[in-house]
Design a protein around this motif. Structure first.
Motif, PDB file in Angstrom:
ATOM      1  N   SER A   1       4.309  -4.075   0.806  1.00 19.41           N
ATOM      2  CA  SER A   1       5.204  -4.275   1.945  1.00 19.41           C
ATOM      3  C   SER A   1       6.652  -4.490   1.549  1.00 19.41           C
ATOM      4  O   SER A   1       7.551  -4.296   2.368  1.00 19.41           O
ATOM      5  CB  SER A   1       4.731  -5.462   2.784  1.00 19.41           C
TER       6      SER A   1
ATOM      7  N   THR B   1      -2.031  -3.535   3.725  1.00 18.17           N
ATOM      8  CA  THR B   1      -1.049  -4.216   4.571  1.00 18.17           C
ATOM      9  C   THR B   1      -0.528  -3.232   5.606  1.00 18.17           C
ATOM     10  O   THR B   1       0.138  -2.252   5.269  1.00 18.17           O
ATOM     11  CB  THR B   1       0.122  -4.753   3.740  1.00 18.17           C
TER      12      THR B   1
ATOM     13  N   GLY C   1       6.860  -5.381   7.326  1.00 17.18           N
ATOM     14  CA  GLY C   1       7.439  -5.102   6.022  1.00 17.18           C
ATOM     15  C   GLY C   1       8.416  -3.943   6.106  1.00 17.18           C
ATOM     16  O   GLY C   1       8.781  -3.494   7.193  1.00 17.18           O
TER      17      GLY C   1
ATOM     18  N   LEU D   1       5.582   0.092   3.083  1.00 11.32           N
ATOM     19  CA  LEU D   1       4.260  -0.033   3.686  1.00 11.32           C
ATOM     20  C   LEU D   1       3.490   1.280   3.618  1.00 11.32           C
ATOM     21  O   LEU D   1       2.274   1.298   3.398  1.00 11.32           O
ATOM     22  CB  LEU D   1       4.379  -0.469   5.145  1.00 11.32           C
TER      23      LEU D   1
ATOM     24  N   HIS E   1       0.467  -9.020   7.221  1.00 10.28           N
ATOM     25  CA  HIS E   1       0.893  -9.612   5.956  1.00 10.28           C
ATOM     26  C   HIS E   1       0.967 -11.138   6.012  1.00 10.28           C
ATOM     27  O   HIS E   1       0.503 -11.828   5.085  1.00 10.28           O
ATOM     28  CB  HIS E   1       2.270  -9.039   5.587  1.00 10.28           C
TER      29      HIS E   1
END
Length: 395
Positions: free
Chosen positions: A47, A117, A121, A126, A149
């Protein structure tokens, strides 16, 4: 061109439907054979600027946890450079996955589910972990789960704490990192209420910016850790430290954080200096900043406990996680604040191990576990959510 465009559109729709059908078939097959042993998850995390892969089981075993740092690539930019981070993730992810499987002493066919994830982010970052997880899950017919996350950070102590000392819902969780400063009431694995957040910069960003203002090298652990290390320097061989007036806690009596104001106070102090900062002055400033950051966290934490108590919400556990939770001074101050607030009945304070405070894939794999065990999977076409409130996990 219009004909070609519509043809591609029809092909994409057809492909998405086939992916959905394949994922559903894989889920049904897995449901038929689970229960014969512990469930094993391969997790992906990308992320921000750490490339991570890990293998975790439903029996709370971390079989491997690989983290590839990028500090040396970003130090010159003074922060994470998205395109540089994305390229590094693309280089590092294959090796991280291979190493995670090797350290776990298993093959990819021993993996029961794959987690990644989903957000929040940096979007491009990501996508590296997401694409790797989706492609691998689709190719192998494995079920897939996308994870929030910050939820993963909050649930890490449920993986690492001794069985007799697990946090009990409802508990308070303080998530402190480079991207977030959140004070939450956790009522279940998927239910979080935001009690306080930052009005401006996160605490981790303030640590990083202050470290840069003091001219500190990032080292191997990053600027925030460099500032913490500076605060621990003994002054036996240095001049006596300058006396710096303590920085104030902003918005007293209000459940809200502000670390940009603290960072600005440090920068204003430096700008008023007529000479370059001496080593002793840097240490004094770093300590003043860290002490003020700790006072703010402690003040808001105890204020939230008081407000919850007025609503007859009993909290006996506090979880602190995120990269800044690795700071030993902050840990000590938070423990002292809780003891002072509740001297009669001790409030348990939980931290992940230091290596699991910063971003990692073990927490992602663990946060997905309850969904895998419940047969609640995502389609291989699930979208990323670069901006995603923790209060909206189930949406």
């Amino acid at each position: 061109m219009p004909i070609l465009g519509s043809g591609l559109c029809r092909q994409n729709v057809s492909l998405l439907r086939r992916l959905r059908d394949v994922s559903l078939a894989a889920h049904k097959t897995l449901r038929a054979r689970t229960g014969r042993r512990t469930f094993t998850v391969l997790g992906f995390e990308s992320s921000a600027d750490d490339t991570c892969a890990a293998v975790v089981t439903s029996s709370r075993q971390i079989l491997s946890n690989v983290v590839v740092k990028q500090h040396d690539l970003h130090e010159g930019f003074g922060g994470i450079h998205p395109s540089v981070a994305i390229e590094a993730h693309q280089r590092n992810m294959p090796g991280a996955v291979r190493m995670a499987l090797e350290q776990a002493c298993i093959s990819i066919h021993d993996i029961d589910g794959i987690a990644f994830t989903r957000g929040p982010g940096i979007g491009g970052c990501l996508s590296v972990g997401s694409n790797a997880a989706k492609s691998l899950a689709a190719a192998l017919g494995k079920p897939l789960v996308g994870v929030h996350h910050m939820q993963a950070h909050a649930l890490t102590p449920l993986l690492t704490a001794p069985t007799a000392d697990l946090p009990q819902f409802p508990f308070l969780t303080l998530l402190i990192s480079g991207g977030h400063t959140l004070l939450l009431l956790a009522s279940s694995l998927t239910s979080f209420q935001i009690l306080a957040t930052t009005a401006d910069a996160s605490i981790g960003r303030a640590f990083d910016k202050t470290a840069r203002a003091l001219g500190l090298s990032w080292g191997t652990r990053g600027p925030g850790a460099a500032l913490e290390e500076l605060c621990r320097v003994t002054n036996d061989e240095l001049q006596s430290l300058p006396d710096i007036q303590p920085f104030t806690v902003p918005m007293p009596g209000k459940l809200a954080f502000s670390f940009a104001s603290l960072q600005s106070s440090v920068e204003r102090y430096i700008s008023l200096m007529e000479e370059p900062l001496s080593s002793s002055h840097k240490i004094a400033l770093a300590r003043a900043f860290q002490a003020a950051a700790a006072r703010q966290l402690c003040a808001k934490l105890t204020l939230s406990l008081h407000k919850l108590e007025l609503k007859n919400v009993v909290v006996k556990d506090v979880v602190v996680s995120g990269g800044v939770a690795s700071n030993i001074f902050l840990r000590e101050r938070l423990r002292a604040a809780l003891d002072e607030y509740s001297s009669d009945e001790r409030i348990s304070l939980h931290f992940p191990p230091l290596e699991l405070c910063t971003d990692n894939a073990a927490m992602i794999a663990w946060a997905s576990m309850h969904r895998f065990l419940a047969g609640d999977y995502d389609n291989y076409t699930v979208d990323l959510r670069a901006k995603w409130s923790i209060e909206d996990i189930r949406i």
